[in-house]
Write a protein that holds these residues in place. Structure first.
Motif, short mmCIF file in Angstrom:
data_model
loop_
_atom_site.label_atom_id
_atom_site.label_comp_id
_atom_site.label_asym_id
_atom_site.label_seq_id
_atom_site.Cartn_x
_atom_site.Cartn_y
_atom_site.Cartn_z
N MET A 1 0.84 -1.17 0.00
CA MET A 1 0.00 0.00 0.00
C MET A 1 0.88 1.24 0.00
O MET A 1 1.85 1.32 0.76
N LYS A 2 0.53 2.20 -0.83
CA LYS A 2 1.30 3.42 -0.94
C LYS A 2 1.10 4.29 0.30
O LYS A 2 0.00 4.43 0.81
N ARG A 3 2.20 4.87 0.80
CA ARG A 3 2.13 5.75 1.96
C ARG A 3 1.63 7.13 1.52
O ARG A 3 2.11 7.69 0.54
N LEU A 4 0.66 7.68 2.24
CA LEU A 4 0.15 9.01 1.95
C LEU A 4 1.12 10.08 2.44
O LEU A 4 1.80 9.89 3.43
N THR A 5 1.13 11.18 1.75
CA THR A 5 1.91 12.33 2.21
C THR A 5 0.95 13.30 2.89
O THR A 5 -0.27 13.25 2.64
N PRO A 6 1.46 14.18 3.75
CA PRO A 6 0.59 15.18 4.37
C PRO A 6 -0.15 16.03 3.33
O PRO A 6 -1.32 16.38 3.53
N MET A 7 0.49 16.33 2.20
CA MET A 7 -0.17 17.14 1.17
C MET A 7 -1.32 16.38 0.51
O MET A 7 -2.35 16.97 0.18
N GLU A 8 -1.18 15.06 0.34
CA GLU A 8 -2.27 14.28 -0.23
C GLU A 8 -3.47 14.27 0.70
O GLU A 8 -4.62 14.34 0.25
N ILE A 9 -3.21 14.19 2.00
CA ILE A 9 -4.31 14.26 2.97
C ILE A 9 -4.97 15.64 2.90
O ILE A 9 -6.19 15.76 2.87
N PHE A 10 -4.14 16.67 2.85
CA PHE A 10 -4.64 18.04 2.80
C PHE A 10 -5.49 18.29 1.54
O PHE A 10 -6.53 18.93 1.60
N ASN A 11 -5.06 17.77 0.43
CA ASN A 11 -5.73 18.03 -0.85
C ASN A 11 -6.90 17.09 -1.14
O ASN A 11 -7.56 17.23 -2.16
#
Length: 92
Positions: A1-11
């Motif tokens: 599973m790909k790890r999310l980045t803080p920016m992906e969560i934000f967007n």
């Protein structure tokens, strides 16, 4: 599973529906998730750096244990020598 980045969560955008969640409440929660996730990522990097430094310093804990073991060996040798002298004195 790909790890999310803080920016992906934000967007991340969620679809709205008539009976959906309160948008402000979801955004506040996602802000907390982002902050917590950033903290975890920073701590992870800090711990990785500490591990790299310990590995560079001659296996860190193993070196400290070996040093203490050497000290204990000297103490045990000294105690045995004293016991030997006491035994010899008692035989006289």
């Amino acid at each position: 599973m790909k790890r999310l980045t803080p920016m992906e969560i934000f967007n991340k955008d969620f679809k709205q529906s008539i009976r959906g969640y309160d948008i402000d409440e979801v955004n506040e929660f996602l802000d907390l998730v982002i902050k917590s996730y950033e903290d975890v990522l920073q701590e992870n990097e800090y711990l990785k750096e500490q591990l790299r430094q310990l590995k560079k310093s001659g296996t860190g804990r193993q070196a400290a244990v070996a040093d203490r073991t050497g000290q204990y060996d000297e103490i045990i040798h000294d105690i045995l020598a004293r016991l030997d002298r006491l035994e010899q004195m008692m035989r006289r």
